[in-house]
Motif scaffolding. Sequence first.
Motif, PDB file in Angstrom:
ATOM      1  N   ASN A  69       0.876  -1.166   0.000  1.00  0.00           N
ATOM      2  CA  ASN A  69       0.000   0.000   0.000  1.00  0.00           C
ATOM      3  C   ASN A  69       0.921   1.226   0.000  1.00  0.00           C
ATOM      4  O   ASN A  69       1.477   1.584   1.037  1.00  0.00           O
ATOM      5  CB  ASN A  69      -0.907  -0.024   1.233  1.00  0.00           C
ATOM      6  CG  ASN A  69      -1.687   1.272   1.390  1.00  0.00           C
ATOM      7  OD1 ASN A  69      -1.714   2.100   0.470  1.00  0.00           O
ATOM      8  ND2 ASN A  69      -2.301   1.446   2.542  1.00  0.00           N
TER       9      ASN A  69
ATOM     10  N   ARG B  46       0.571   4.284  -0.035  1.00  0.00           N
ATOM     11  CA  ARG B  46       0.232   5.365   0.905  1.00  0.00           C
ATOM     12  C   ARG B  46       0.675   5.075   2.333  1.00  0.00           C
ATOM     13  O   ARG B  46       0.674   5.960   3.181  1.00  0.00           O
ATOM     14  CB  ARG B  46      -1.278   5.601   0.915  1.00  0.00           C
ATOM     15  CG  ARG B  46      -1.807   6.146  -0.385  1.00  0.00           C
ATOM     16  CD  ARG B  46      -3.316   6.356  -0.261  1.00  0.00           C
ATOM     17  NE  ARG B  46      -3.924   6.558  -1.568  1.00  0.00           N
ATOM     18  CZ  ARG B  46      -3.888   7.702  -2.231  1.00  0.00           C
ATOM     19  NH1 ARG B  46      -3.275   8.744  -1.703  1.00  0.00           N
ATOM     20  NH2 ARG B  46      -4.435   7.807  -3.402  1.00  0.00           N
TER      21      ARG B  46
ATOM     22  N   ARG C  11       6.528   6.400   3.297  1.00  0.00           N
ATOM     23  CA  ARG C  11       6.939   7.762   2.954  1.00  0.00           C
ATOM     24  C   ARG C  11       8.389   7.789   2.459  1.00  0.00           C
ATOM     25  O   ARG C  11       9.192   6.916   2.758  1.00  0.00           O
ATOM     26  CB  ARG C  11       6.759   8.700   4.152  1.00  0.00           C
ATOM     27  CG  ARG C  11       7.702   8.456   5.323  1.00  0.00           C
ATOM     28  CD  ARG C  11       7.633   9.623   6.339  1.00  0.00           C
ATOM     29  NE  ARG C  11       6.322   9.720   6.988  1.00  0.00           N
ATOM     30  CZ  ARG C  11       5.972   9.092   8.112  1.00  0.00           C
ATOM     31  NH1 ARG C  11       6.845   8.305   8.736  1.00  0.00           N
ATOM     32  NH2 ARG C  11       4.777   9.237   8.621  1.00  0.00           N
TER      33      ARG C  11
ATOM     34  N   LYS D 293       5.091   3.763   7.493  1.00  0.00           N
ATOM     35  CA  LYS D 293       4.437   4.693   8.422  1.00  0.00           C
ATOM     36  C   LYS D 293       3.953   3.991   9.681  1.00  0.00           C
ATOM     37  O   LYS D 293       3.756   4.628  10.713  1.00  0.00           O
ATOM     38  CB  LYS D 293       3.256   5.382   7.738  1.00  0.00           C
ATOM     39  CG  LYS D 293       3.655   6.353   6.632  1.00  0.00           C
ATOM     40  CD  LYS D 293       2.425   7.030   6.025  1.00  0.00           C
ATOM     41  CE  LYS D 293       2.809   7.972   4.895  1.00  0.00           C
ATOM     42  NZ  LYS D 293       1.616   8.474   4.177  1.00  0.00           N
TER      43      LYS D 293
END
Length: 359
Positions: free
Chosen positions: A270, A272, A275, A294
């Motif tokens: 994923n 998203r 980072r 994250k």
Amino acid sequence: MPHTATDPHAARLRRIHQLNTADARAAFKRDTAGGLRANPKQLFPKYFYDELGSELFDAICLVPEYYLTRAENEILARHAEEIVAVAAATATGDAATGDAATGNIAAPAPLALLELGSGSATKTRRLIEAILKRQPELLYLPVDISASALEASAHTLLQSYPALSVEAYASDYDTALAHLAGERESRGEGRLLALFLGSNIGNFDRDGAEGFLRALRGVLRDGDSLLLGADLKKDRATLEAAYDDALGITAAFNLNQLVRLNREFGADFNVRAFRHVALYNEEAGRVEIYIESKFAQVVQLPGLDMEITFAEGERIHTENSNKYDTGALDALAADTGFNCARRWMDEAGRFSSNLFVAR
Ligand code: AVJ
């Protein structure tokens, strides 16, 4: 664009050698599996350059913070003719001074141009144009891991320059250099100017750079030269901004490695949930680039038969971009069979173009 008999450039596009074979596919699998099992996790910069990655890199070259391309372009715009003149003078050796007894001036041997990591070859145009002012024809040998970038740039250049012929290599550096070394003796008498621009050298650590330059030296004959673009050490803020631009293009370029693993190995990253991180390690003199998780998560990679876990804040190291000073560049030349004969810098002193002459 297909190169059929009706393609007006077909005759001058001598060949696109596809050295990206099944071996390369196996190496990609091996490198990825090994890198993701390692601690710390690691991916390799040569795998940035799928079709989208090559396009994103071109976009990086246009963002305001990434000064490298503009600085090198400034140097080439200002000094291409001088660079080529120095390379050609070297190339013709004593013949350039002519035969004093008879007054005959030997015709300078024509230069051919070899480029490692040519990409879209935009900056190369300056050198092509400078060479074509001196000789009627030019053979250009680009090497790039991205077959799509290679094909596009070959066609664009052939369209621009009727006096150009192109023989292209879709390949990683090692494979292409081994191939070209085998052809060294069968090359015509003309000399070679090799290009390694844009601070591509920065992806190598010191040992890697030495190994690469020695391999390249094995393709060159005495008197041939290498124009080496190297980014210079500077303040942290400038460097970190160059590798973490406000538009997020560099972040997209970095995270695209995950998109590629999803596509090619059926992984379920994923994007998203990760980072982009760019940090200047001043002691080591390099910008380090990471993909950071994250939060804690598990990712499946069916194509590699793997499942990998990430802790919160855990990073995958994806790239180093080593920065040089002039002393280190002179030493690198001396240690790899070259002499750094000339160096040019942009007005602001951010970037260097170094002419290494094979000795
Ligand atoms: C293609 C290796 C020269 O290190 O400056 C740019 C790659 N990575 N932004 C560099 C890169 C993130 C680039 N080189």
